[in-house]
Write an enzyme that holds these catalytic residues in place. Structure first.
Site, PDB file in Angstrom:
ATOM      1  N   LEU A 107       0.701  -1.086   0.019  1.00  0.00           N
ATOM      2  CA  LEU A 107      -0.192  -0.451   0.586  1.00  0.00           C
ATOM      3  C   LEU A 107       1.085   1.327  -0.063  1.00  0.00           C
ATOM      4  O   LEU A 107       0.838   1.996  -0.879  1.00  0.00           O
ATOM      5  CB  LEU A 107      -0.900   0.244   1.299  1.00  0.00           C
ATOM      6  CG  LEU A 107      -1.772  -1.148   0.988  1.00  0.00           C
ATOM      7  CD1 LEU A 107      -2.639  -1.204   2.463  1.00  0.00           C
ATOM      8  CD2 LEU A 107      -3.433  -0.572  -0.332  1.00  0.00           C
ATOM      9  N   CYS A 108       1.348   1.587   0.570  1.00  0.00           N
ATOM     10  CA  CYS A 108       2.515   2.501   1.013  1.00  0.00           C
ATOM     11  C   CYS A 108       3.658   2.761   0.235  1.00  0.00           C
ATOM     12  O   CYS A 108       3.471   4.135  -0.400  1.00  0.00           O
ATOM     13  CB  CYS A 108       3.583   2.831   2.506  1.00  0.00           C
ATOM     14  SG  CYS A 108       4.214   1.756   2.546  1.00  0.00           S
TER      15      CYS A 108
END
Ligand SMILES: [Zn+2]
Length: 227
Positions: free
Chosen positions: A171-172
């Protein structure tokens, strides 16, 4: 408290937060070790770093940024692998705080901390040899933090069997790659993830030493004198 020597391992997503919090809490004698250099994809969350820092060692930049912002706080950086420091380096700290992203690196520092333990003739732990570890971790939107007192609480190796199979949550970093795209640096769509780059410890050794396994095996390990 300001006299306590604290080591932060990792100057990434968790490490930046840890260094800021410890400095603001009044710890004035901090050291930080990290083997990575700053990538443009780190800038969306590793808030101590700026665009001009890309390519510089994370530990060095993080240390100088904390010192600029928190008066009276000394942060000594170490740019390199944790495995390349001798055990004596780690023995010199009162507390070791982990901002790591790999099981292997945690297992390695856990074994190092466990190696400091000494016992009296009756098998009681010499409390002066207990090196507290504060372990933090993130996965996706979840996080954990715990204190490990080797010889007193279950250590990292003792509880490794409790971990669920590792799931990848890019995600990040995928958001970071969008950020990188906007800066025309999109050659690696998901840079740094997953990143077991601190690897070096041997989890298999740790399992054998601590007889890691389901509860019946752990009980057997305790009967055999396992930590
Ligand atoms: Zn253990």
């Amino acid at each position: 408290m300001v006299l306590r020597r604290i080591l932060v391992i990792g100057a990434g997503g968790l490490g930046c937060e840890l260094l800021k919090d410890l400095a603001l809490l009044g710890f004035g004698n901090i050291e930080v070790i990290d083997m990575d250099t700053i990538d443009v994809s780190n800038l969306n969350r590793q808030f101590l770093f700026r665009m001009k820092d890309v390519g510089q060692p994370k530990a060095v930049v993080a240390a100088s940024r904390i010192q600029e912002r928190v008066e009276g706080c000394t942060v000594v950086p170490h740019f390199g692998r944790i495995e390349d420091k001798p055990a004596e380096f780690y023995r010199g700290f009162h507390i070791i705080v982990l901002g790591l992203d790999s099981v292997e690196a945690r297992a390695w520092i856990n074994e190092t901390a466990c190696s400091f333990l000494e016992h009296d003739e009756e098998g009681n732990v010499d409390l002066s040899t207990v090196k507290p570890l504060v372990d933090g971790g993130t996965e996706g939107f979840k996080g954990h933090a715990r204190v490990i007192l080797p010889g007193i609480t279950p250590c990292f190796a003792c509880t490794m069997w409790l971990f669920p199979p590792q799931t990848k949550f890019p995600l990040c970093e995928s958001r970071a790659s969008l950020f990188a795209d906007s800066l025309s640096r999109s050659d690696d769509p998901i840079p740094n993830f997953p990143s077991p780059r601190h690897a070096g410890g041997d989890a298999q050794d740790a399992r054998a030493l601590h007889r890691v396994g389901p509860p019946d095996q752990v009980a057997q390990g305790q009967r055999d004198g396992g930590v």
